[in-house]
Design a protein around this motif. Structure first.
Motif, PDB file in Angstrom:
ATOM      1  N   ASP A  46       0.804  -1.218   0.000  1.00  0.00           N
ATOM      2  CA  ASP A  46       0.000   0.000   0.000  1.00  0.00           C
ATOM      3  C   ASP A  46       0.841   1.275   0.000  1.00  0.00           C
ATOM      4  O   ASP A  46       0.315   2.357   0.171  1.00  0.00           O
ATOM      5  CB  ASP A  46      -0.976   0.004   1.169  1.00  0.00           C
ATOM      6  CG  ASP A  46      -0.290   0.111   2.517  1.00  0.00           C
ATOM      7  OD1 ASP A  46       0.900  -0.238   2.606  1.00  0.00           O
ATOM      8  OD2 ASP A  46      -0.942   0.539   3.480  1.00  0.00           O
ATOM      9  N   LEU A  47       2.139   1.149  -0.227  1.00  0.00           N
ATOM     10  CA  LEU A  47       2.993   2.328  -0.319  1.00  0.00           C
ATOM     11  C   LEU A  47       2.986   2.865  -1.744  1.00  0.00           C
ATOM     12  O   LEU A  47       2.904   2.096  -2.699  1.00  0.00           O
ATOM     13  CB  LEU A  47       4.438   1.984   0.078  1.00  0.00           C
ATOM     14  CG  LEU A  47       4.676   1.640   1.538  1.00  0.00           C
ATOM     15  CD1 LEU A  47       6.129   1.267   1.760  1.00  0.00           C
ATOM     16  CD2 LEU A  47       4.282   2.789   2.442  1.00  0.00           C
ATOM     17  N   ARG A 101       2.943  17.171   6.716  1.00  0.00           N
ATOM     18  CA  ARG A 101       4.059  16.814   5.837  1.00  0.00           C
ATOM     19  C   ARG A 101       5.236  17.730   6.066  1.00  0.00           C
ATOM     20  O   ARG A 101       5.063  18.939   6.208  1.00  0.00           O
ATOM     21  CB  ARG A 101       3.647  16.906   4.373  1.00  0.00           C
ATOM     22  CG  ARG A 101       3.138  15.625   3.813  1.00  0.00           C
ATOM     23  CD  ARG A 101       2.727  15.821   2.402  1.00  0.00           C
ATOM     24  NE  ARG A 101       3.869  15.683   1.517  1.00  0.00           N
ATOM     25  CZ  ARG A 101       3.740  15.529   0.234  1.00  0.00           C
ATOM     26  NH1 ARG A 101       2.576  15.517  -0.336  1.00  0.00           N
ATOM     27  NH2 ARG A 101       4.802  15.405  -0.532  1.00  0.00           N
ATOM     28  N   HIS A 156       6.145   2.092   6.164  1.00  0.00           N
ATOM     29  CA  HIS A 156       4.766   1.600   6.234  1.00  0.00           C
ATOM     30  C   HIS A 156       4.173   1.847   7.622  1.00  0.00           C
ATOM     31  O   HIS A 156       3.035   2.280   7.755  1.00  0.00           O
ATOM     32  CB  HIS A 156       4.736   0.113   5.898  1.00  0.00           C
ATOM     33  CG  HIS A 156       3.395  -0.511   6.054  1.00  0.00           C
ATOM     34  ND1 HIS A 156       2.382  -0.329   5.145  1.00  0.00           N
ATOM     35  CD2 HIS A 156       2.888  -1.303   7.022  1.00  0.00           C
ATOM     36  CE1 HIS A 156       1.318  -0.990   5.545  1.00  0.00           C
ATOM     37  NE2 HIS A 156       1.604  -1.580   6.680  1.00  0.00           N
ATOM     38  N   GLU A 157       4.956   1.598   8.661  1.00  0.00           N
ATOM     39  CA  GLU A 157       4.456   1.713  10.034  1.00  0.00           C
ATOM     40  C   GLU A 157       4.262   3.155  10.477  1.00  0.00           C
ATOM     41  O   GLU A 157       3.309   3.476  11.177  1.00  0.00           O
ATOM     42  CB  GLU A 157       5.428   1.015  10.983  1.00  0.00           C
ATOM     43  CG  GLU A 157       4.932   0.956  12.409  1.00  0.00           C
ATOM     44  CD  GLU A 157       5.829   0.119  13.288  1.00  0.00           C
ATOM     45  OE1 GLU A 157       5.689   0.236  14.516  1.00  0.00           O
ATOM     46  OE2 GLU A 157       6.661  -0.644  12.768  1.00  0.00           O
ATOM     47  N   TYR A 158       5.153   4.050  10.067  1.00  0.00           N
ATOM     48  CA  TYR A 158       5.138   5.415  10.587  1.00  0.00           C
ATOM     49  C   TYR A 158       4.741   6.484   9.581  1.00  0.00           C
ATOM     50  O   TYR A 158       4.853   7.675   9.878  1.00  0.00           O
ATOM     51  CB  TYR A 158       6.520   5.764  11.164  1.00  0.00           C
ATOM     52  CG  TYR A 158       6.851   4.934  12.366  1.00  0.00           C
ATOM     53  CD1 TYR A 158       6.203   5.142  13.571  1.00  0.00           C
ATOM     54  CD2 TYR A 158       7.795   3.919  12.284  1.00  0.00           C
ATOM     55  CE1 TYR A 158       6.498   4.370  14.683  1.00  0.00           C
ATOM     56  CE2 TYR A 158       8.095   3.149  13.384  1.00  0.00           C
ATOM     57  CZ  TYR A 158       7.445   3.376  14.587  1.00  0.00           C
ATOM     58  OH  TYR A 158       7.733   2.602  15.676  1.00  0.00           O
ATOM     59  N   ARG A 159       4.263   6.101   8.429  1.00  0.00           N
ATOM     60  CA  ARG A 159       3.921   7.105   7.430  1.00  0.00           C
ATOM     61  C   ARG A 159       2.692   7.904   7.845  1.00  0.00           C
ATOM     62  O   ARG A 159       1.878   7.456   8.656  1.00  0.00           O
ATOM     63  CB  ARG A 159       3.686   6.461   6.073  1.00  0.00           C
ATOM     64  CG  ARG A 159       2.383   5.716   5.988  1.00  0.00           C
ATOM     65  CD  ARG A 159       2.267   5.063   4.637  1.00  0.00           C
ATOM     66  NE  ARG A 159       1.003   4.377   4.556  1.00  0.00           N
ATOM     67  CZ  ARG A 159       0.293   4.310   3.469  1.00  0.00           C
ATOM     68  NH1 ARG A 159       0.736   4.847   2.367  1.00  0.00           N
ATOM     69  NH2 ARG A 159      -0.855   3.687   3.465  1.00  0.00           N
ATOM     70  N   ILE A 160       2.574   9.080   7.276  1.00  0.00           N
ATOM     71  CA  ILE A 160       1.418   9.938   7.511  1.00  0.00           C
ATOM     72  C   ILE A 160       0.300   9.449   6.605  1.00  0.00           C
ATOM     73  O   ILE A 160       0.445   9.424   5.384  1.00  0.00           O
ATOM     74  CB  ILE A 160       1.758  11.413   7.207  1.00  0.00           C
ATOM     75  CG1 ILE A 160       2.881  11.872   8.134  1.00  0.00           C
ATOM     76  CG2 ILE A 160       0.534  12.292   7.350  1.00  0.00           C
ATOM     77  CD1 ILE A 160       3.448  13.238   7.757  1.00  0.00           C
ATOM     78  N   ARG A 161      -0.792   9.038   7.201  1.00  0.00           N
ATOM     79  CA  ARG A 161      -1.895   8.459   6.403  1.00  0.00           C
ATOM     80  C   ARG A 161      -2.571   9.489   5.529  1.00  0.00           C
ATOM     81  O   ARG A 161      -2.902   9.230   4.402  1.00  0.00           O
ATOM     82  CB  ARG A 161      -2.938   7.815   7.331  1.00  0.00           C
ATOM     83  CG  ARG A 161      -2.404   6.670   8.120  1.00  0.00           C
ATOM     84  CD  ARG A 161      -2.142   5.499   7.236  1.00  0.00           C
ATOM     85  NE  ARG A 161      -1.560   4.425   8.041  1.00  0.00           N
ATOM     86  CZ  ARG A 161      -1.078   3.339   7.553  1.00  0.00           C
ATOM     87  NH1 ARG A 161      -1.079   3.133   6.267  1.00  0.00           N
ATOM     88  NH2 ARG A 161      -0.556   2.416   8.333  1.00  0.00           N
ATOM     89  N   ASP A 162      -2.813  10.674   6.068  1.00  0.00           N
ATOM     90  CA  ASP A 162      -3.499  11.713   5.311  1.00  0.00           C
ATOM     91  C   ASP A 162      -2.535  12.868   5.080  1.00  0.00           C
ATOM     92  O   ASP A 162      -2.394  13.740   5.917  1.00  0.00           O
ATOM     93  CB  ASP A 162      -4.726  12.187   6.061  1.00  0.00           C
ATOM     94  CG  ASP A 162      -5.543  13.201   5.278  1.00  0.00           C
ATOM     95  OD1 ASP A 162      -5.275  13.384   4.078  1.00  0.00           O
ATOM     96  OD2 ASP A 162      -6.444  13.819   5.875  1.00  0.00           O
ATOM     97  N   ALA A 163      -1.866  12.854   3.962  1.00  0.00           N
ATOM     98  CA  ALA A 163      -0.848  13.854   3.674  1.00  0.00           C
ATOM     99  C   ALA A 163      -1.438  15.242   3.532  1.00  0.00           C
ATOM    100  O   ALA A 163      -0.751  16.239   3.638  1.00  0.00           O
ATOM    101  CB  ALA A 163      -0.088  13.476   2.405  1.00  0.00           C
ATOM    102  N   SER A 166      -3.298  16.671   5.636  1.00  0.00           N
ATOM    103  CA  SER A 166      -3.571  17.226   6.962  1.00  0.00           C
ATOM    104  C   SER A 166      -2.589  18.315   7.351  1.00  0.00           C
ATOM    105  O   SER A 166      -2.725  18.936   8.380  1.00  0.00           O
ATOM    106  CB  SER A 166      -3.552  16.117   8.016  1.00  0.00           C
ATOM    107  OG  SER A 166      -2.235  15.618   8.158  1.00  0.00           O
TER     108      SER A 166
END
Length: 75
Positions: A28-29, A73, A61-68, A70
């Motif tokens: 999902d990246l 960034r 994958h674990e620490y990415r910002i889900r909603d860029a 927001s």
């Protein structure tokens, strides 16, 4: 047994088709992230590339910002 066999076949086919999405951190990246990590592998010793690649992609994958969108960034 025919109904259960059909259901089992459908579930098995679905797992083969989509199962990697459940276990693969890269699935999902964005492609740009995967490509950037791949370009960095030039700086890693060849025998450690697979390990480093999987660790870096797992961390992203674990620490990415889900909603860029927001605003969280970095610049």
């Amino acid at each position: 047994m025919g109904i259960l066999s059909d259901l089992d076949k459908k579930l098995t086919d679905n797992m083969y088709e989509h199962g990697s999405e459940l276990t693969d951190a890269v699935s999902d990246l964005p492609e740009a992230v995967v490509e950037a990590v791949e370009r960095l592998m030039f700086f890693i010793q060849p025998d450690a590339r697979d390990t480093v690649r999987s660790q870096v992609l797992g961390l992203v994958h674990e620490y990415r910002i889900r909603d860029a969108s927001s605003g969280d960034r970095p610049d």
